[in-house]
Design a protein around this motif. Sequence first.
Motif, PDB file in Angstrom:
ATOM      1  N   LYS A 108      -4.906  45.540  31.837  1.00  0.00           N
ATOM      2  CA  LYS A 108      -5.932  44.680  32.341  1.00  0.00           C
ATOM      3  C   LYS A 108      -5.632  43.300  32.835  1.00  0.00           C
ATOM      4  O   LYS A 108      -6.354  42.622  33.446  1.00  0.00           O
ATOM      5  CB  LYS A 108      -6.928  44.708  31.330  1.00  0.00           C
ATOM      6  N   TYR A 109      -4.482  42.793  32.396  1.00  0.00           N
ATOM      7  CA  TYR A 109      -3.932  41.501  32.710  1.00  0.00           C
ATOM      8  C   TYR A 109      -3.287  41.501  33.963  1.00  0.00           C
ATOM      9  O   TYR A 109      -2.935  40.112  34.461  1.00  0.00           O
ATOM     10  CB  TYR A 109      -2.858  40.894  31.507  1.00  0.00           C
ATOM     11  N   GLU A 111      -3.027  41.210  37.697  1.00  0.00           N
ATOM     12  CA  GLU A 111      -4.041  40.835  38.734  1.00  0.00           C
ATOM     13  C   GLU A 111      -3.886  41.788  39.894  1.00  0.00           C
ATOM     14  O   GLU A 111      -2.884  42.416  40.325  1.00  0.00           O
ATOM     15  CB  GLU A 111      -3.608  39.301  39.484  1.00  0.00           C
ATOM     16  N   PRO A 112      -5.092  41.807  40.854  1.00  0.00           N
ATOM     17  CA  PRO A 112      -4.963  42.787  42.063  1.00  0.00           C
ATOM     18  C   PRO A 112      -4.030  42.710  42.873  1.00  0.00           C
ATOM     19  O   PRO A 112      -3.400  43.733  43.481  1.00  0.00           O
ATOM     20  CB  PRO A 112      -6.408  42.587  42.759  1.00  0.00           C
ATOM     21  N   TRP A 113      -3.426  41.455  43.353  1.00  0.00           N
ATOM     22  CA  TRP A 113      -2.549  41.238  44.199  1.00  0.00           C
ATOM     23  C   TRP A 113      -1.261  41.569  43.670  1.00  0.00           C
ATOM     24  O   TRP A 113      -0.297  41.986  44.563  1.00  0.00           O
ATOM     25  CB  TRP A 113      -2.559  39.743  44.825  1.00  0.00           C
ATOM     26  N   HIS A 114      -0.956  41.605  42.517  1.00  0.00           N
ATOM     27  CA  HIS A 114       0.136  41.981  41.866  1.00  0.00           C
ATOM     28  C   HIS A 114       0.406  43.708  41.820  1.00  0.00           C
ATOM     29  O   HIS A 114       1.368  44.165  42.171  1.00  0.00           O
ATOM     30  CB  HIS A 114       0.482  41.648  40.332  1.00  0.00           C
ATOM     31  N   GLU A 120      -2.177  36.202  46.709  1.00  0.00           N
ATOM     32  CA  GLU A 120      -3.688  35.990  46.064  1.00  0.00           C
ATOM     33  C   GLU A 120      -4.598  35.516  47.206  1.00  0.00           C
ATOM     34  O   GLU A 120      -4.196  34.609  47.944  1.00  0.00           O
ATOM     35  CB  GLU A 120      -3.417  35.013  44.909  1.00  0.00           C
ATOM     36  N   ARG A 166     -16.339  35.152  44.641  1.00  0.00           N
ATOM     37  CA  ARG A 166     -15.015  35.188  44.742  1.00  0.00           C
ATOM     38  C   ARG A 166     -14.583  36.594  45.558  1.00  0.00           C
ATOM     39  O   ARG A 166     -14.847  37.781  44.899  1.00  0.00           O
ATOM     40  CB  ARG A 166     -14.170  34.983  43.547  1.00  0.00           C
ATOM     41  N   SER A 200     -10.305  48.064  40.865  1.00  0.00           N
ATOM     42  CA  SER A 200      -8.956  47.314  40.715  1.00  0.00           C
ATOM     43  C   SER A 200      -8.476  46.220  41.464  1.00  0.00           C
ATOM     44  O   SER A 200      -7.661  45.152  41.399  1.00  0.00           O
ATOM     45  CB  SER A 200      -7.730  48.155  40.365  1.00  0.00           C
ATOM     46  N   TYR A 203     -12.977  41.608  42.174  1.00  0.00           N
ATOM     47  CA  TYR A 203     -13.687  41.180  41.123  1.00  0.00           C
ATOM     48  C   TYR A 203     -14.997  41.647  41.017  1.00  0.00           C
ATOM     49  O   TYR A 203     -15.845  41.643  41.921  1.00  0.00           O
ATOM     50  CB  TYR A 203     -13.837  39.627  40.910  1.00  0.00           C
TER      51      TYR A 203
END
Length: 217
Positions: A108-109, A111-114, A120, A166, A200, A203
Amino acid sequence: MNKSNNGCIFSLILRYWKKEKLLKNIYLIAAGIMIAAILIIILLPRQNMVPLIAVPIHVKEDHDKIILRINQEGITSFVTEAGLITVADKYTARRMRFILISEDLMPKYIEPWHIFNIREWTITDVIINKMFRRNITKILSDHIKTSDDVDNANVFLLESSNRWFRGGIIGAIISITPNQESDILQNTEKINSIKKLVKSAFYRMNDERIIVREWKR
């Protein structure tokens, strides 16, 4: 007579020694070539490997679960010195991301861009740069197409009128072309897998704002 015999023996020993030395050198060269070939076979494919996630997974339990799931799919993976999990190609990476997200194995930690290997995004990106929407819809579509149940897929994004939201995206319509033997449109679990993938990337998006339907031409 003895001197002659001694000379012959010495000559034979010298020739044998030279022959052994030559053979030894040949063996060493051959061994060197074999080692170099093995290293090329092992290391060269790794240079072309694609990161599954753009950051290392530092939590050992999460890392081990991902590696185990990759192995269950029969997929070859390597972990780089930087800690990145890599696989053979982009298609394989997309397929594994889809599986990990749908089975709640993606940490869960992260981020989407990862996950989707894009930089980002910010409010400015969403409002000003229309390329963002094109990029993310293509990325999601490509990931959904890796499913064995889907022949084709298109993602349509619904934008928020609130410029402070966002990401700017509040919903999505996923149009898919199932293959002839698939029950995906009647299978809630498979539909939820697609919804998890889409969520995923954004937000605050919930299941109610994601519609999965058949793509009718």
